[in-house]
Every structure is written in structure tokens, then in C-alpha cells.
Motif scaffolding. Structure first.
Motif, PDB file in Angstrom:
ATOM      1  N   ASP A  31      41.358  38.306  31.639  1.00  0.00           N
ATOM      2  CA  ASP A  31      40.978  37.297  32.632  1.00  0.00           C
ATOM      3  C   ASP A  31      42.032  37.158  33.723  1.00  0.00           C
ATOM      4  N   ALA A  32      42.579  38.302  34.179  1.00  0.00           N
ATOM      5  CA  ALA A  32      43.626  38.315  35.200  1.00  0.00           C
ATOM      6  C   ALA A  32      43.050  37.998  36.571  1.00  0.00           C
ATOM      7  N   ASP A  33      43.820  37.260  37.366  1.00  0.00           N
ATOM      8  CA  ASP A  33      43.360  36.926  38.713  1.00  0.00           C
ATOM      9  C   ASP A  33      43.653  38.065  39.688  1.00  0.00           C
ATOM     10  N   ALA A  34      43.220  37.902  40.935  1.00  0.00           N
ATOM     11  CA  ALA A  34      43.347  38.967  41.935  1.00  0.00           C
ATOM     12  C   ALA A  34      44.801  39.288  42.241  1.00  0.00           C
ATOM     13  N   ALA A  35      45.675  38.275  42.225  1.00  0.00           N
ATOM     14  CA  ALA A  35      47.084  38.492  42.552  1.00  0.00           C
ATOM     15  C   ALA A  35      47.749  39.417  41.532  1.00  0.00           C
ATOM     16  N   LEU A  36      47.478  39.181  40.249  1.00  0.00           N
ATOM     17  CA  LEU A  36      48.060  40.038  39.215  1.00  0.00           C
ATOM     18  C   LEU A  36      47.480  41.443  39.297  1.00  0.00           C
ATOM     19  N   TYR A  37      46.179  41.545  39.514  1.00  0.00           N
ATOM     20  CA  TYR A  37      45.568  42.869  39.612  1.00  0.00           C
ATOM     21  C   TYR A  37      46.153  43.660  40.776  1.00  0.00           C
ATOM     22  N   GLN A  38      46.423  43.010  41.908  1.00  0.00           N
ATOM     23  CA  GLN A  38      46.995  43.707  43.058  1.00  0.00           C
ATOM     24  C   GLN A  38      48.388  44.248  42.745  1.00  0.00           C
ATOM     25  N   PHE A  76      43.466  54.898  34.381  1.00  0.00           N
ATOM     26  CA  PHE A  76      43.574  53.563  34.978  1.00  0.00           C
ATOM     27  C   PHE A  76      42.175  52.960  35.046  1.00  0.00           C
ATOM     28  N   ASN A  77      41.911  51.964  34.214  1.00  0.00           N
ATOM     29  CA  ASN A  77      40.573  51.378  34.141  1.00  0.00           C
ATOM     30  C   ASN A  77      40.702  49.917  33.740  1.00  0.00           C
ATOM     31  N   ASN A  78      40.405  49.011  34.668  1.00  0.00           N
ATOM     32  CA  ASN A  78      40.558  47.574  34.439  1.00  0.00           C
ATOM     33  C   ASN A  78      39.288  46.865  34.925  1.00  0.00           C
ATOM     34  N   PRO A  79      38.311  46.703  34.054  1.00  0.00           N
ATOM     35  CA  PRO A  79      36.978  46.249  34.459  1.00  0.00           C
ATOM     36  C   PRO A  79      36.925  44.815  34.984  1.00  0.00           C
ATOM     37  N   ILE A  80      36.038  44.638  35.947  1.00  0.00           N
ATOM     38  CA  ILE A  80      35.745  43.311  36.491  1.00  0.00           C
ATOM     39  C   ILE A  80      34.945  42.526  35.464  1.00  0.00           C
ATOM     40  N   LYS A  81      35.243  41.247  35.354  1.00  0.00           N
ATOM     41  CA  LYS A  81      34.551  40.397  34.392  1.00  0.00           C
ATOM     42  C   LYS A  81      33.383  39.655  35.037  1.00  0.00           C
ATOM     43  N   ASP A  82      32.209  39.795  34.470  1.00  0.00           N
ATOM     44  CA  ASP A  82      31.051  38.978  34.839  1.00  0.00           C
ATOM     45  C   ASP A  82      30.747  39.008  36.333  1.00  0.00           C
ATOM     46  N   GLY A  83      31.045  40.118  36.989  1.00  0.00           N
ATOM     47  CA  GLY A  83      30.741  40.238  38.411  1.00  0.00           C
ATOM     48  C   GLY A  83      31.593  39.356  39.303  1.00  0.00           C
ATOM     49  N   GLY A  84      32.664  38.770  38.762  1.00  0.00           N
ATOM     50  CA  GLY A  84      33.514  37.880  39.536  1.00  0.00           C
ATOM     51  C   GLY A  84      34.785  38.548  40.000  1.00  0.00           C
ATOM     52  N   GLY A  85      35.788  37.740  40.358  1.00  0.00           N
ATOM     53  CA  GLY A  85      37.028  38.263  40.905  1.00  0.00           C
ATOM     54  C   GLY A  85      38.124  38.442  39.884  1.00  0.00           C
TER      55      GLY A  85
END
Length: 257
Positions: free
Chosen positions: A192-199, A235-244
Motif C-alpha cells: 500500500d505504498a504511496d506515489a512518493a515512495l514508488y517514485q 521489476f514489478n510493483n502492481p497498482i492496487k485496486d486501480g488507484g494510486g
């Protein structure tokens, strides 16, 4: 209860940046180029010509300024040679100031020194002095660290596997063991990582790729647990539930010193 720190990656370095130059005031004869210090490989080293004070000098180039908050070194003899280690910065290449108090490393293992960034400067210089033998280093980089987050699932920072040849007799007795090397492994998740961590993770992957880098799983209470490792090529980090938000998984391996 002790306060724990978040996982940190040390991959970003100013060395090798466009327009920059790296030089050494002393280099031994033979294949000991100072450029080996920045390729993140352990197979080649820079070595000084003698025991006299030596400097590794970085010049960002005219009009370029760089910042740093860490210095990391691997594959060295700075403890064995009694080297006093420093990192200094300068605006003019003449007057240098210490980024941290110079010190003699406590071992020939991985060195990680974090410090408060003094800001942007054109010149940076690693200094070595007081040696009893010619110093050498395989990797020596400095730049800006990347703080990630706390892992959301349990993991073992000391997981390892021996690459060994074990000889067995016809009766099943161990006749001999030859351990070639021991490999560390470390896998952690950020669910459940946010966009900042993913970037942060995405920038690390797209810039550093599958190269070696330094990782510290918890610097506050386990400051010596800094390992040179490389990531899994997938490198594969799926999006959750179509969200961010995303579920991020990172798997690392590296030779144990």
C-alpha cells in the motif's frame, strides 16, 4: 523502546556526472585507475603509489554544483593501513572544509558515513593520511542517500547461503568441504505504498538498474549493517485496486565480506 530507522539505499552518486572529472594525487603503477572507484564493482581497485597522504578529487565542472550526505567505501584496506579518512568540499578548489570529523575506520569492511549535507559545491575531495601501507579501495562513492520506509512484512536482514562443494564418501560421510563464497539475500515489501515512495523506488531502478549499491536496513540501532548488494532483475510493483497506491517488493543479493 528503541526508535528504529527506515530502510535506506545509497546508490546516487555525483561521480561520473556530465562534465565532471575524477583524479587522484597518487596512483600505483599498473592497472589501478581512479575511475574504478565509481563503477560499483569489486573486481578492480584504485591503489596509491605509496604511504604518503593521498587525495581523490572530484570536480563537477564549470557551472556545476553537487550535494552529498553520505560517503560509502567497499573493498579497501583503510583500517589495516591505519588511514585517517576525510571528505571535504570546496567552492574554489583551494579552500576545503570537512564534511565530517576525519576518522580511522574500525575495520576493512564496508564503510558508510552519513552527515548533514553542507549544500551544493563544485569540488569534493576524499583524503587519506597517516598510512602504514599503501591504501587501496575498490568502491568509493558519495552523493545523496534515499530513505524509503519501514517494511510492512517481516524479513531477515542476515539471510545467507553458502556456495560450497561438499564431498561425500560412499557411506554418506562428509569427506571434505570447500566453501567458495557466502551470498547474502534480503527481501522486503512495502504494501500500500504511496506515489512518493514508488517514485523513489522507480528512480533507483531506472538509474541504478541491476548494479551494486549500498543498503542499510536500519541505521539507528544497526549502524554496521550496511551491505553491498544488487537487485533481482525483475521489476514489478502492481497498482492496487486501480488507484494510486502500489504493493512494492524488492529482492536483493550480494556477496558476504
Amino acid at each position: 523502546m528503541a526508535t528504529w530507522a527506515k530502510i535506506k539505499f545509497f546508490w546516487e552518486t555525483m561521480l561520473g556526472s556530465a562534465g565532471s572529472a575524477l583524479s587522484a594525487t597518487s596512483t600505483a603503477a599498473g592497472d589501478y585507475s581512479v575511475d574504478y572507484l565509481r563503477n560499483m564493482l569489486e573486481t578492480n581497485i584504485w591503489k596509491a603509489a605509496d604511504m604518503l597522504p593521498a587525495n581523490i578529487v572530484y570536480d563537477a565542472g564549470a557551472g556545476n554544483l553537487k550535494a552529498a550526505d553520505y560517503l560509502a567505501i567497499a573493498g579497501h584496506n583503510l583500517f589495516s593501513s591505519g588511514a585517517l579518512l576525510s571528505l571535504r568540499y570546496s567552492s574554489d578548489g583551494i579552500t576545503f572544509l570537512n564534511a565530517f570529523a576525519p576518522f580511522v575506520p574500525s575495520s576493512d569492511g564496508v564503510i558508510l558515513k552519513e552527515f548533514t549535507s553542507p549544500g551544493l559545491f563544485r569540488y569534493w575531495r576524499v583524503g587519506l593520511s597517516g598510512m602504514t601501507a599503501a591504501p587501496f579501495m575498490a568502491i568509493c562513492v558519495w552523493g545523496s542517500s534515499t530513505e524509503l520506509d519501514y517494511a510492512t512484512a517481516s524479513f531477515d536482514p542476515y539471510s545467507q547461503e553458502a556456495n560450497a562443494i561438499i564431498g561425500l564418501s560412499q557411506g554418506g560421510y562428509v569427506a571434505g568441504i570447500h566453501t567458495q563464497y557466502i551470498e547474502r539475500s534480503m527481501s522486503f515489501k512495502f504494501d500500500d505504498a504511496d506515489a512518493a515512495l514508488y517514485q523513489k523506488v522507480k528512480q533507483w531502478w531506472e538509474t541504478s538498474g541491476v548494479r551494486n549499491f549500498f543498503v542499510a536496513w536500519e541505521v539507528a540501532n544497526n549502524a554496521n549493517d550496511v551491505f553491498l548488494m544488487r537487485p533481482d532483475p525483475r521489476f514489478n510493483n502492481p497498482i492496487k485496486d486501480g488507484g494510486g497506491r502500489r504493493d512494492i517488493s524488492i529482492a536483493l543479493k550480494g556477496r558476504k565480506e
